[in-house]
Design a protein around this motif. Sequence first.
Motif: not given
Length: 200
Positions: A126-152
């Motif tokens: 959210t802070w990146a979206q608002l421009g409060f910082h410009a640092k990369p944010c990401g998910l390491l999607n191990v064994e599909g752990y975040y698959d459902s979140l990504i679809r949402f």
Amino acid sequence: MKENIKPIKSLCVYCGSSPGRLDAYAESARILAEALVRRNIRLVYGGASIGVMGEVADHVLQLGGEVVGVIPKALAHKEVAHNKLTELHVTKSMHERKTMMAELSDGFIALPGGIGTLEELFEIWTWAQLGFHAKPCGLLNVEGYYDSLIRFLDHVQAEQFVKPHQRAMLIVENEADVLLDRYARHQAPAVPHWVNKDET
């Protein structure tokens, strides 16, 4: 035009203080630790010695890397604060903890974790979206752990509550080295015109 790429010297890793159901979660933490040490990137994390958090910190230390932990006083005992880190900061509150972790880091990665991991990830995104910082944010999607979140999240974009460029700010990869390669090439997005740059 010269690319606005800042070298990654420290990465904040959000992850669970529990080990989770699969051995692959701990293994992914060790693989990420190896990638960080190879690239001479300092680990910043939540300061605990247990769960996935403990795995990533222990392995970075075993390989000779630097680890900075940040833990609130109220959780120092509950989460079993790690006493062998390069640096351990004990804060007065969760808010101070998250602010310090953000200030110490050049980017943010979420490994598998629970509600706290998700809360930290969404706040920093959210802070990146608002421009409060410009640092990369990401998910390491191990064994599909975040698959459902990504679809949402794709559904949220389709329903027009998140714009495509905002959705694209969250980088998703299955392998640590691929994710870190993308971070190394990350270009800071333009700060929205309505954000006061003096406050970012």
